[in-house]
Design an enzyme around this catalytic site. Structure first.
Site, PDB file in Angstrom:
ATOM      1  N   LYS A 206     -10.840   1.160  50.228  1.00 24.01           N
ATOM      2  CA  LYS A 206      -9.559   0.905  50.862  1.00 24.01           C
ATOM      3  C   LYS A 206      -9.646   1.398  52.300  1.00 24.01           C
ATOM      4  O   LYS A 206      -9.901   2.574  52.559  1.00 24.01           O
ATOM      5  CB  LYS A 206      -8.462   1.658  50.124  1.00 24.01           C
ATOM      6  CG  LYS A 206      -7.088   1.357  50.687  1.00 24.01           C
ATOM      7  CD  LYS A 206      -6.019   1.859  49.771  1.00 24.01           C
ATOM      8  CE  LYS A 206      -4.658   1.402  50.226  1.00 24.01           C
ATOM      9  NZ  LYS A 206      -3.606   1.903  49.344  1.00 24.01           N
ATOM     10  N   LYS A 260      -9.998  -3.790  49.918  1.00 25.88           N
ATOM     11  CA  LYS A 260      -8.668  -3.946  50.491  1.00 25.88           C
ATOM     12  C   LYS A 260      -8.644  -3.440  51.922  1.00 25.88           C
ATOM     13  O   LYS A 260      -9.116  -2.326  52.148  1.00 25.88           O
ATOM     14  CB  LYS A 260      -7.691  -3.126  49.641  1.00 25.88           C
ATOM     15  CG  LYS A 260      -6.248  -3.171  50.067  1.00 25.88           C
ATOM     16  CD  LYS A 260      -5.447  -2.254  49.191  1.00 25.88           C
ATOM     17  CE  LYS A 260      -3.989  -2.326  49.523  1.00 25.88           C
ATOM     18  NZ  LYS A 260      -3.178  -1.434  48.724  1.00 25.88           N
TER      19      LYS A 260
HETATM   20  C1  PBG Z   1      -0.684   2.668  49.258  1.00 25.67           C
HETATM   21  C2  PBG Z   1      -0.647   1.180  49.201  1.00 25.67           C
HETATM   22  C3  PBG Z   1      -0.856   0.328  50.291  1.00 25.67           C
HETATM   23  C4  PBG Z   1      -0.687  -0.959  49.832  1.00 25.67           C
HETATM   24  C5  PBG Z   1      -0.439  -0.906  48.472  1.00 25.67           C
HETATM   25  N1  PBG Z   1      -0.414   0.443  48.093  1.00 25.67           N
HETATM   26  C6  PBG Z   1      -1.259   0.667  51.663  1.00 25.67           C
HETATM   27  C7  PBG Z   1      -0.447   1.581  52.448  1.00 25.67           C
HETATM   28  O1  PBG Z   1       0.786   1.488  52.485  1.00 25.67           O
HETATM   29  O2  PBG Z   1      -1.055   2.433  53.070  1.00 25.67           O
HETATM   30  C8  PBG Z   1      -0.785  -2.178  50.685  1.00 25.67           C
HETATM   31  C9  PBG Z   1      -0.501  -3.480  50.068  1.00 25.67           C
HETATM   32  C10 PBG Z   1      -0.245  -4.565  51.033  1.00 25.67           C
HETATM   33  O3  PBG Z   1      -0.262  -4.378  52.263  1.00 25.67           O
HETATM   34  O4  PBG Z   1      -0.029  -5.691  50.559  1.00 25.67           O
HETATM   35  N2  PBG Z   1      -1.097   3.282  48.111  1.00 25.67           N
END
Ligand code: PBG
Length: 337
Positions: A206, A260
């Protein structure tokens, strides 16, 4: 017999790439990758209350839904053949605190949704996240002590949360908070609670990305977040480090891996699939969705075409599936063709 050989035949040695592209039927015959409904995981946003379908401004076409409405929506998803969903809760502000303690409530929003969904729509997989960001008053994924996101205490908490989510009916736990050691800790916690069949999809790589902006609006963490997530997410500059991080997750028992964001990180998708051979997924995140929607709404690009093209490209890059906000749209389109 007159020789019809052309200069081009001499140049190419009589090889012509365009022979296989000459008609629709040859193109179909040689097509290497295909997107099917089986490749789709649909992320959705859950809010407290009933009968709520609340549009998210920065994500045109995506709504926050109360549990009852979300259950209706995933019935349609299951009917369309979508294999799994990934719910994210937009938790009431008064339930958020510095340690995200609400995640440990058995009847919190995410667990309420999961048990309702499991009962009403048993044939769709439910993939839940255990990151703390929907539950913390500072929008970070972990517990904050003296301005630092503490690793080990967070790991204890997400492992306990994973068991509660599995108790509620989650089929796969997908931890996105990037703490060290979380995959192993979650595996042990699940097993000792008798959840040997609950899988782990690691958000293995991530990245600390600007593409998450609209999601933070969707679950109302954007305004809360102080600083950035650079001390736990991976730098977009680093691929070798990402692979090493994923290798640890594989060792600790991850069943599936995720990359991601998606499109800007196709090299990572490819390398992960090559390196580990595990089922590998990409998350086409909120900012990616929004870019396509916004440009399409302005008439500047063909949104439908680019939606299908980007998703197909994930397959070409070695992904077994994609988490995408387009899932319903795509499933409907594939069902029609
Ligand atoms: C954090 C989380 C994120 C997303 C899902 N869970 C990233 C964040 O806010 O730092 C992003 C999903 C998206 O952008 O579609 N645990």
């Amino acid at each position: 017999m007159s020789d019809k050989t052309h200069l081009v035949d001499e140049i190419t040695g009589h090889r012509r790439m365009r022979r296989n592209r000459k008609a629709d039927w040859t193109r179909r015959l040689v097509q290497e990758n295909r997107l099917t409904v089986d490749d789709l995981i649909w992320p959705i946003f859950i809010v407290p209350g009933t009968n709520i379908v609340d549009p998210i401004k920065a994500m045109p076409g995506v709504n926050r839904m109360s549990v009852d409405k979300a259950v209706e929506a995933i019935k349609e998803a299951a009917d369309l053949g979508i294999p799994a969903i990934a719910p994210f809760p937009d938790v009431e502000m008064e339930k958020r605190d510095p340690t995200g303690s609400e995640i440990l409530q058995r009847d919190n929003l995410i667990n309420l949704f999961t048990s309702a969904a499991k009962k009403a729509v048993p044939n769709i997989g439910i993939i839940t996240d255990v990151a703390l960001d929907p539950f913390t008053s500072h929008g970070h994924d972990g517990i904050m002590r003296d301005g630092i996101i503490v690793n080990d205490e967070t790991v204890d908490q997400v492992a306990r949360a994973a068991v509660l989510q599995a108790d509620a009916g989650a089929d796969i736990i997908a931890p996105s908070e990037m703490m060290d050691g979380r995959i192993g800790a979650i595996r042990r916690a699940l097993d000792s609670a008798g959840h040997q069949d609950v899988g782990i999809m690691s958000y293995a790589t991530k990245f600390s990305s600007g593409f998450y902006g609209p999601y933070r609006e969707a679950i109302n963490t954007g305004g809360l977040l102080k600083g950035d997530k650079n001390s736990y997410y991976i730098s977009p500059a680093n691929a070798t480090e990402a692979l090493r991080d994923a290798a640890l997750d594989v060792d600790e028992g991850a069943d599936m891996l995720m990359v991601k964001p998606g499109l800007a990180y196709l090299d990572i998708c490819w390398r992960m699939k090559e390196a580990f051979g595990l089922p590998t997924f990409a998350y086409q995140v909120s900012g990616e969705y929004t870019q396509i929607k916004a440009a399409a709404m302005n008439g500047w690009i063909d949104g439908d075409r680019i939606m299908m093209e980007t998703l197909l490209c994930f397959k070409r890059a070695g992904c077994d599936g994609i988490l995408t906000y387009f899932a319903i749209e795509v499933a409907r389109k594939l069902g029609r063709s």
